[in-house]
Write a protein that holds these residues in place. Structure first.
Motif, PDB file in Angstrom:
ATOM      1  N   TYR A 159       0.842  -1.088   0.094  1.00 53.56           N
ATOM      2  CA  TYR A 159      -0.093  -0.104  -0.075  1.00 53.56           C
ATOM      3  C   TYR A 159       0.976   1.201  -0.060  1.00 53.56           C
ATOM      4  N   LYS A 160       1.832   1.137   0.796  1.00 51.16           N
ATOM      5  CA  LYS A 160       2.875   2.256   0.511  1.00 51.16           C
ATOM      6  C   LYS A 160       3.346   2.826  -0.731  1.00 51.16           C
ATOM      7  N   ILE A 162       2.173   1.774  -3.588  1.00 55.50           N
ATOM      8  CA  ILE A 162       1.211   2.223  -4.313  1.00 55.50           C
ATOM      9  C   ILE A 162       0.858   3.746  -4.233  1.00 55.50           C
ATOM     10  N   ASP A 163       0.659   4.383  -2.782  1.00 53.56           N
ATOM     11  CA  ASP A 163       0.458   5.546  -2.325  1.00 53.56           C
ATOM     12  C   ASP A 163       1.639   6.454  -3.066  1.00 53.56           C
ATOM     13  N   LYS A 164       2.732   5.851  -3.027  1.00 46.20           N
ATOM     14  CA  LYS A 164       3.995   6.711  -3.398  1.00 46.20           C
ATOM     15  C   LYS A 164       4.070   6.558  -4.924  1.00 46.20           C
ATOM     16  N   ILE A 166       1.314   6.864  -6.738  1.00 46.52           N
ATOM     17  CA  ILE A 166       0.288   8.023  -7.089  1.00 46.52           C
ATOM     18  C   ILE A 166       0.817   9.343  -6.774  1.00 46.52           C
ATOM     19  N   THR A 167       1.646   9.517  -5.627  1.00 46.90           N
ATOM     20  CA  THR A 167       1.956  10.949  -5.206  1.00 46.90           C
ATOM     21  C   THR A 167       3.114  11.377  -6.404  1.00 46.90           C
ATOM     22  N   LYS A 173      -4.687   7.288 -10.002  1.00 44.63           N
ATOM     23  CA  LYS A 173      -5.154   7.271  -8.707  1.00 44.63           C
ATOM     24  C   LYS A 173      -6.259   5.990  -8.681  1.00 44.63           C
ATOM     25  N   GLY A 176      -4.155   2.736  -8.706  1.00 39.60           N
ATOM     26  CA  GLY A 176      -3.860   2.475  -7.390  1.00 39.60           C
ATOM     27  C   GLY A 176      -4.696   1.825  -6.393  1.00 39.60           C
ATOM     28  N   ALA A 177      -5.999   2.427  -6.681  1.00 36.25           N
ATOM     29  CA  ALA A 177      -7.078   2.014  -5.891  1.00 36.25           C
ATOM     30  C   ALA A 177      -7.517   0.604  -6.138  1.00 36.25           C
ATOM     31  N   LYS A 180      -4.964  -1.916  -4.794  1.00 37.90           N
ATOM     32  CA  LYS A 180      -5.246  -2.046  -3.423  1.00 37.90           C
ATOM     33  C   LYS A 180      -6.593  -3.035  -3.247  1.00 37.90           C
TER      34      LYS A 180
END
Length: 204
Positions: A159-160, A162-164, A166-167, A173, A176-177, A180
């Motif tokens: 998850y981290k 994937i969030d990175k 996306i950022t 977005k 990434g969702a 997850k």
């Protein structure tokens, strides 16, 4: 006879005067045209020189080391365009600057491609590890939700990443969702198969 000669001579003189006047008018017209043409040419030349000076003033210094590999010496660089605006805006300069900018853009694009590839690879690796851990827990069998601690840790790492992604703008977005949701769905199915989770109870 004398009277006729005088008459014809006077007539010839009038014709010659008319011819001379016409010739003088034509010559004056030609001189006027040449003056106007020269003035227009001078004005155009001045406009061209002014344009080249303005264009050269905002241009970047050009490196003369076209065939040299490696580092470029600062002593070989052309001085700013304010010193010699005419030579700064030559054909060589106009061709060299776009090529240099394109090469810089290619280098930047290659660096960005490698960076984005590394982030995407990290996302794929973490996702595969999390899914593999859930699959191994399914094969071994679980009795409580605490048996999924190892897979939960790998899920958190995935998850981290994937969030990175996306950022940083490497991944959208929604993509990434979806990643997850895929991992969470695998975990939920495992809990349902072992009777540790019931969607009906949650909805009730």
């Amino acid at each position: 006879f004398t009277t006729m000669y005088t008459y014809y001579s006077e007539e010839n003189m009038e014709v010659s005067q008319i011819i001379d006047k016409t010739a003088s008018r034509r010559s004056e017209t030609r001189i006027t045209f040449l003056k106007e043409f020269l003035m227009g040419a001078i004005v155009m030349l001045g406009l061209v020189l002014c344009y080249r000076g303005v264009a050269g003033a905002f241009s970047e210094p050009v490196s003369l080391s076209l065939g040299l590999a490696g580092r470029t010496s600062s002593a070989l660089s052309v001085q700013p365009a304010a010193i010699s605006p005419f030579f700064q805006t030559s054909t060589r300069h106009m061709v060299w600057v776009p090529e240099a900018k394109l090469r810089k853009r290619d280098r930047q694009g290659e660096r960005h491609r490698i960076y984005n590839k590394a982030i995407k690879s990290a996302v794929k690796t973490r996702t595969k590890k999390a899914l593999r851990a859930i699959d191994e827990a399914k094969k071994e069998g679980i009795s409580t939700e605490a048996d999924l601690q190892a897979s939960d840790k790998l899920m958190s790492e995935a998850y981290k990443e994937i969030d990175k992604a996306i950022t940083k703008g490497v991944m959208k977005k929604n993509t990434g969702a979806r990643q997850k949701s895929r991992i969470a769905t695998w975990r939920k199915k495992l809990l349902i198969e072992n009777g540790l989770y019931s969607p009906e109870a949650v909805s009730a």
